[in-house]
Design a protein around this motif. Structure first.
Motif, short mmCIF file in Angstrom:
data_model
loop_
_atom_site.label_atom_id
_atom_site.label_comp_id
_atom_site.label_asym_id
_atom_site.label_seq_id
_atom_site.Cartn_x
_atom_site.Cartn_y
_atom_site.Cartn_z
N TRP A 105 0.68 -1.28 -0.15
CA TRP A 105 -0.36 -0.19 -0.14
C TRP A 105 1.05 1.14 -0.09
CZ3 TRP A 105 -4.52 -2.26 -0.33
CH2 TRP A 105 -4.79 -3.47 -0.37
N ASN A 106 2.41 1.26 -0.92
CA ASN A 106 2.80 2.63 -1.32
C ASN A 106 3.71 3.17 0.54
OD1 ASN A 106 3.15 2.52 -4.00
ND2 ASN A 106 0.79 4.01 -3.55
N VAL A 107 3.39 1.64 1.75
CA VAL A 107 3.90 2.54 3.17
C VAL A 107 4.88 3.31 2.52
CG1 VAL A 107 4.99 -0.11 3.91
CG2 VAL A 107 4.15 2.30 5.43
N GLY A 108 6.11 2.49 1.32
CA GLY A 108 7.28 3.55 1.28
C GLY A 108 7.38 4.98 1.30
N TYR A 109 6.19 5.23 0.24
CA TYR A 109 6.55 7.21 0.70
C TYR A 109 6.17 7.45 1.92
CZ TYR A 109 6.20 6.36 -4.56
OH TYR A 109 5.87 5.78 -6.05
N HIS A 110 6.77 7.87 2.84
CA HIS A 110 6.69 7.88 4.30
C HIS A 110 7.30 8.65 4.55
CE1 HIS A 110 5.92 4.75 7.24
NE2 HIS A 110 6.42 5.98 8.73
N ASN A 111 7.99 9.60 3.56
CA ASN A 111 7.86 10.69 4.47
C ASN A 111 6.72 11.86 3.50
OD1 ASN A 111 10.43 12.89 5.12
ND2 ASN A 111 11.80 11.69 3.35
N GLU A 112 6.34 11.88 2.20
CA GLU A 112 4.55 11.63 2.09
C GLU A 112 3.53 11.13 3.05
OE1 GLU A 112 7.40 10.99 -1.52
OE2 GLU A 112 6.68 10.05 0.22
N HIS A 113 3.51 10.12 3.35
CA HIS A 113 2.48 10.07 4.56
C HIS A 113 2.51 10.99 5.73
CE1 HIS A 113 0.27 7.53 6.98
NE2 HIS A 113 1.22 7.02 7.69
#
Length: 372
Positions: A294-302
């Protein structure tokens, strides 16, 4: 091991050396204590000022629930298939590692999406669906995760309220090769058990429903399919937070690793790192494993926009590349596990901490925003 590295901050470059493995104990054995605010609130305001269209990305994602139903159905199918297979067989282990752990990592992170109310409009519907989503984990988890995770967002780095942070004891006993390998293998247990020793949350009817539903389902499953099916769920959950490629995100998200590590000064007034040398404390990953998580790698964005669903995070980065492209990032979750364990500059001390809220007794009651 000591190596010279460069750190860029406020358009200036500073050179310094990472601490050697034989550095004094007061340099190695300490977190990055700081009085600075966590960076996400300021960056969110700056992005919204420059790109107000980002607000159109916020809100829940209606199609996520169908994917979640598919993952739960897959896990139930494999559990049924393995009902007569010994948990000590290679067949059982391989299916639990390849299918089970990958699926349960997706389950953990679906509950993460639900904790931000990103599957349904009403918070109660997200909570109830999280209890259903919890089924393949095997033990009640979803109800406790939401309040702890919201504390992690609202008080990131807080020594008392952010239970994602390792404790002083973990830093002392596990900041060596064997300790780090032990931590990497059993990290799911640290994340499950650490919160109750640091900050206890209030027990609510949602917790009770989570326990009743999960225990009832487990009992029915064991009576009809046998205990091996439940063992499949438990093994899948353990392996999902152990030496599994997708488990690399646990360490990758907030540990200050490799070239991002900076020399710690002797702590003074609860601060042991000056502002210009304060390392980044959140790291994004943009590789292919995002498609399973679920795109958890986009963590700064999250962390900048926790109310934007996983499907819209790549669009957020596309809209505001000037804010995200310069940030240090992680290229490999598998590599993170290896570097964490075997690079001597990487330890459990490599986290940014701040005093923040003081602890009052053994229990906290921090109001959480269900609309976030």
């Amino acid at each position: 091991m000591s190596e010279s590295i460069k750190h860029r901050s406020n358009n200036a470059t500073y050179s310094f050396k990472t601490p050697a493995a034989d550095s004094p104990i007061e340099i190695l054995n300490e977190f990055y204590w700081t009085n600075e605010q966590e960076p996400h609130v300021a960056r969110r305001k700056a992005i919204l000022k420059k790109h107000p269209e980002v607000t159109k990305l916020t809100g829940y994602e209606t199609k996520t629930k169908w994917y979640v139903l598919g993952v739960v159905a897959l896990q139930l199918s494999v559990a049924f298939y393995l009902r007569n297979t010994s948990p000590f067989s290679w067949k059982f282990f391989l299916l639990a590692y390849v299918i089970g752990a990958t699926s349960n990592q997706a389950i953990f992170l679906a509950i993460h999406e639900l904790s931000h109310n990103l599957l349904f409009k009403k918070p109660i519907h997200n909570k109830l669906f999280a209890i259903f989503t919890n089924i393949p984990i095997g033990i009640p988890y979803s109800a406790s995760f939401q309040p702890y995770h919201q504390l992690h967002h609202k008080f990131m780095g807080d020594a008392y309220l952010d239970t994602d942070l390792p404790t002083q004891y973990e830093g002392i006993f596990l900041s060596n090769v064997l300790g780090k390998c032990f931590f990497a293998i059993f990290q799911i247990l640290f994340y499950a058990l650490r919160p109750m020793f640091v900050t206890q949350i209030q027990f609510t009817y949602i917790h009770l429903l989570n326990v009743i539903f999960q225990v009832a389902f487990d009992i029915i499953m064991v009576k009809n399919w046998g205990g091996n099916s439940l063992w499949y769920f438990i093994m899948s959950s353990f392996l999902a937070g152990s030496l599994h490629p997708c488990a690399g995100h646990f360490i990758a998200e907030h540990y200050v690793l490799n070239e991002n590590n900076t020399t710690r000064n002797v702590k003074k007034d609860n601060v042991n790192i000056s502002k210009e040398f304060l390392p980044a404390e959140t790291y994004s990953y943009y590789g292919p494993l995002n498609s399973l998580t679920w795109n958890v790698g986009y963590h700064n964005e999250h962390h900048d926009f926790p109310y934007i669903a996983w499907t819209k995070l790549p669009e957020l980065r596309r809209i505001a590349p000037e804010f995200y492209d310069p940030l240090p990032k992680v290229d490999s979750w598998c590599g993170v596990i290896f570097w964490f364990c075997f690079n001597d500059v990487n330890t459990l001390w490599n986290r940014v901490k701040r005093l923040g809220k003081q602890k009052h007794g053994n229990k906290v009651n921090v109001p959480l925003d269900d609309n976030e």
